[in-house]
Design a protein around this motif. Structure first.
Motif, mmCIF file in Angstrom:
data_model
loop_
_atom_site.group_PDB
_atom_site.id
_atom_site.type_symbol
_atom_site.label_atom_id
_atom_site.label_comp_id
_atom_site.label_asym_id
_atom_site.label_seq_id
_atom_site.Cartn_x
_atom_site.Cartn_y
_atom_site.Cartn_z
ATOM 1 N N VAL A 59 -94.627 7.705 55.025
ATOM 2 C CA VAL A 59 -94.968 8.757 54.219
ATOM 3 C C VAL A 59 -95.361 10.205 54.965
ATOM 4 O O VAL A 59 -94.794 11.256 54.337
ATOM 5 N N ARG A 60 -95.961 10.096 55.804
ATOM 6 C CA ARG A 60 -96.290 11.267 56.685
ATOM 7 C C ARG A 60 -94.966 12.013 57.183
ATOM 8 O O ARG A 60 -94.730 13.286 56.945
ATOM 9 N N ARG A 61 -93.827 11.103 57.631
ATOM 10 C CA ARG A 61 -92.872 11.829 58.066
ATOM 11 C C ARG A 61 -92.127 12.681 56.829
ATOM 12 O O ARG A 61 -91.694 13.569 56.931
ATOM 13 N N ARG A 62 -92.103 11.696 55.628
ATOM 14 C CA ARG A 62 -91.358 12.457 54.598
ATOM 15 C C ARG A 62 -92.108 13.557 54.040
ATOM 16 O O ARG A 62 -91.273 14.665 53.615
ATOM 17 N N LEU A 63 -93.375 13.674 53.872
ATOM 18 C CA LEU A 63 -94.201 14.935 53.804
ATOM 19 C C LEU A 63 -93.938 16.115 54.851
ATOM 20 O O LEU A 63 -93.810 17.256 54.521
ATOM 21 N N MET A 64 -93.892 15.630 56.228
ATOM 22 C CA MET A 64 -93.287 16.564 57.129
ATOM 23 C C MET A 64 -92.105 17.346 56.978
ATOM 24 O O MET A 64 -91.840 18.495 57.117
ATOM 25 N N HIS A 65 -91.219 16.388 56.603
ATOM 26 C CA HIS A 65 -89.757 17.130 56.294
ATOM 27 C C HIS A 65 -89.773 18.009 55.138
ATOM 28 O O HIS A 65 -89.199 18.985 55.040
ATOM 29 N N LEU A 66 -90.652 17.523 53.947
ATOM 30 C CA LEU A 66 -90.750 18.322 52.804
ATOM 31 C C LEU A 66 -91.329 19.858 53.264
ATOM 32 O O LEU A 66 -90.792 21.013 52.999
#
Length: 192
Positions: A59-66
């Motif tokens: 989840v953190r990685r997906r938010l960082m990509h966003l």
């Protein structure tokens, strides 16, 4: 959105400690045997710890990509390819709800098995008490680790401090996403 307060978690753990000691004592008095504790309990808690940790990192990685996609300074014609699909706001809300439940369950498990382990310490020389106290200790430690992991999940889903390296764009993105999560949660709450 904030994680569960430490005071509330300590209260749950203390109440569970008393329940665990009482259950172990009642079992000992009524049957004359020590409480059976399985190796499956710490194994299951370890699997839950690992699963929640991996989900939090995803989840953190997906938010960082966003956040990076919003702050990326490419020319207008250059497409941006994301490695992970964007995170749906309901998925983030469910992740936070899972973390709240996991932190409370971890506090209760740690108190329960700490209470059983403390009562078993009184009977150290009989039977296989050392093994059972070790299992209680392992389950307690893994449950505390579950609480620590679960308390950090809402921070990775909603804290703007994690995105400061991207400037205001990352902060605005996270704030807007969390407002959208709150609005959807309120809407679904009204429907039920």
């Amino acid at each position: 959105m904030k994680p569960t307060r430490k005071r509330n978690l300590l209260l749950l753990a203390t109440m569970s400690l008393l329940v665990g000691a009482t259950v172990a004592r009642v079992y000992l008095v009524s049957t004359g045997r020590i409480v059976p504790i399985s190796l499956w309990t710490p194994s299951a808690v370890a699997i839950i710890d690992a699963t929640l940790f991996m989900w939090a990192m995803t989840v953190r990685r997906r938010l960082m990509h966003l956040a990076r996609a919003r702050h990326d300074k490419r020319s207008p014609g250059t497409p941006f390819v994301m490695q992970d699909p964007p995170l749906d706001s309901m998925t983030a809300a469910r992740t936070v709800a899972l973390a709240f439940a996991a932190s409370r369950a971890g506090a209760m498990l740690s108190g329960l098995y700490a209470g059983m382990g403390l009562l078993l310490l009184r009977h150290w020389g009989t039977g296989d008490v050392q093994w059972r106290v070790g299992l209680c200790g392992a389950t307690t430690v893994l449950s505390v680790l579950l609480v620590v992991i679960a308390r950090n999940v809402p921070r990775s889903c909603g804290s703007t401090r994690r995105f400061n390296q991207f400037g205001n764009h990352g902060d605005d993105l996270v704030k807007r996403r969390m407002r959208r999560i709150d609005a959807r949660y309120a809407f679904h709450k009204l429907q039920w």
